[in-house]
Design a protein around this motif. Sequence first.
Motif, PDB file in Angstrom:
ATOM      1  N   ALA B  73       0.953  -1.216   0.176  1.00  0.00           N
ATOM      2  CA  ALA B  73      -0.009  -0.005   0.138  1.00  0.00           C
ATOM      3  C   ALA B  73       0.856   1.352  -0.018  1.00  0.00           C
ATOM      4  CB  ALA B  73      -0.970   0.035   1.373  1.00  0.00           C
ATOM      5  N   SER B  74       1.823   1.374   0.820  1.00  0.00           N
ATOM      6  CA  SER B  74       2.986   2.382   0.775  1.00  0.00           C
ATOM      7  C   SER B  74       3.594   2.633  -0.504  1.00  0.00           C
ATOM      8  CB  SER B  74       3.896   2.277   1.893  1.00  0.00           C
ATOM      9  OG  SER B  74       3.095   2.297   2.933  1.00  0.00           O
ATOM     10  N   SER B  75       3.883   1.584  -1.103  1.00  0.00           N
ATOM     11  CA  SER B  75       4.485   1.618  -2.376  1.00  0.00           C
ATOM     12  C   SER B  75       3.815   2.297  -3.282  1.00  0.00           C
ATOM     13  CB  SER B  75       5.020   0.376  -2.795  1.00  0.00           C
ATOM     14  OG  SER B  75       5.643  -0.322  -2.012  1.00  0.00           O
ATOM     15  N   ILE B  76       2.560   1.815  -3.448  1.00  0.00           N
ATOM     16  CA  ILE B  76       1.553   2.279  -4.497  1.00  0.00           C
ATOM     17  C   ILE B  76       1.046   3.773  -4.199  1.00  0.00           C
ATOM     18  CG2 ILE B  76      -0.961   2.241  -5.103  1.00  0.00           C
ATOM     19  CD1 ILE B  76      -0.970  -0.786  -4.687  1.00  0.00           C
ATOM     20  N   VAL B  77       0.887   4.049  -3.162  1.00  0.00           N
ATOM     21  CA  VAL B  77       0.452   5.529  -2.561  1.00  0.00           C
ATOM     22  C   VAL B  77       1.732   6.513  -2.929  1.00  0.00           C
ATOM     23  CG1 VAL B  77       0.181   7.209  -0.658  1.00  0.00           C
ATOM     24  CG2 VAL B  77      -1.264   5.248  -0.999  1.00  0.00           C
TER      25      VAL B  77
END
Lengths: 212, 180
Positions: B73-77
């Motif tokens: 999730a952090s990488s996508i955001v």
Amino acid sequence: MDSTHSTKESTQIPIPMTESKSAKTAPPPVVVAATKKAAQRPLVTRWKRGLGIFDFILRICAIAAALAAATAMGTTNQQLPFFTQFFQFKADYNDLPAFTFFVIANATAGAYLVLSLPFSIVCIVRPHIVGARLMLIVFDTIAVPLITAAASAAASIVYLAHNGNSNANWAAICQQFDDFCQRVSGAVVASFITAVIFMVLVVVSAVALRRN
Amino acid sequence: MKVGAVKLGVAPPAANRGIAILDFFLRLIAITGTLAGAIAMATTNQTLPFFSRFVRFRAKFNDLPSLAFFVVASSIVSAYLILSLALSVLHIVKANAVNSRVLLLLLDTAAMGLLMAGSSAAAAIVQLAHEGINKVNWFAICQQYNSFCKRVSGSLIGSYAGVLVLILLILLSGVALSRR
């Protein structure tokens, strides 16, 4: 297109001039009937009012979802008939801090939604109001991460309860506390629905704020 | 008294340009926080020197599914935030844009929801790892994996800072939309 169009809209208010010596050289008073803006305004009003009604209906749905989630989680109390050496025979939402936070956060969101209903009604009655809509968008933006945090923390614990984790030696407790797990999973689903509704509310308020 | 006509309805774009510049800098801060959190979590790898029969002697973020979700999730955001810098620059250049501001607000709300979901799922697991729940026999693993726990907690701080900045960005977009 919309942005450039609205910057060209303007209303000209005629200011009457007093008679002076150079009256005959002064130009005649200008009366510009802003017919374009007058014709557009009822359409914008109707469209913003429609958004306000949609916002109100969504708020009612979100109240139902948030209170259902808080109640379902808060009334968990399963007692197993047997007694084992390793597991306690009673499961309550108090035992897991993530679930306690879940109940508090969803109850808070439900209370906030109930209190925000009058502001939503004001936005329906007066569609061009800015202050109330801005306040709603500020508080909704704060509510989205609150509810998302509660829902996903509880989801994380529920996932662990269903599956366990062999690396950390955490056993899956759902195999014993079946009713508790089902109830808790239902509460998490309702809370995620609330979070999605809040996100839609933020976007609806933003769309209704524009073109002011 | 002179004849005149008062023109109404044209808002100054100077304030919106200031808001857009602030938006750009806040986005840079959010990228730093989110990316730092993702990298700190993804590079966790602690191996204990001793060997025990029951507990695995190595801890990685992969071992706990919530932490793996957090990394994704952090990488996508952070990828989304880097791409949204372009929209932010567009708002600085063209201060009267309305539809793109609404689009940016919509995407920011979705990104904030995703980042908050990942962060708090990881936070629930980290809290469990720090304290454990003795009632259901879930023991605190942080007492053994000390460095792993510290690193994971630090990465969560970075991503929560990213969430806070995203909230500010959404509020800025809302204020910019209402000032016209």
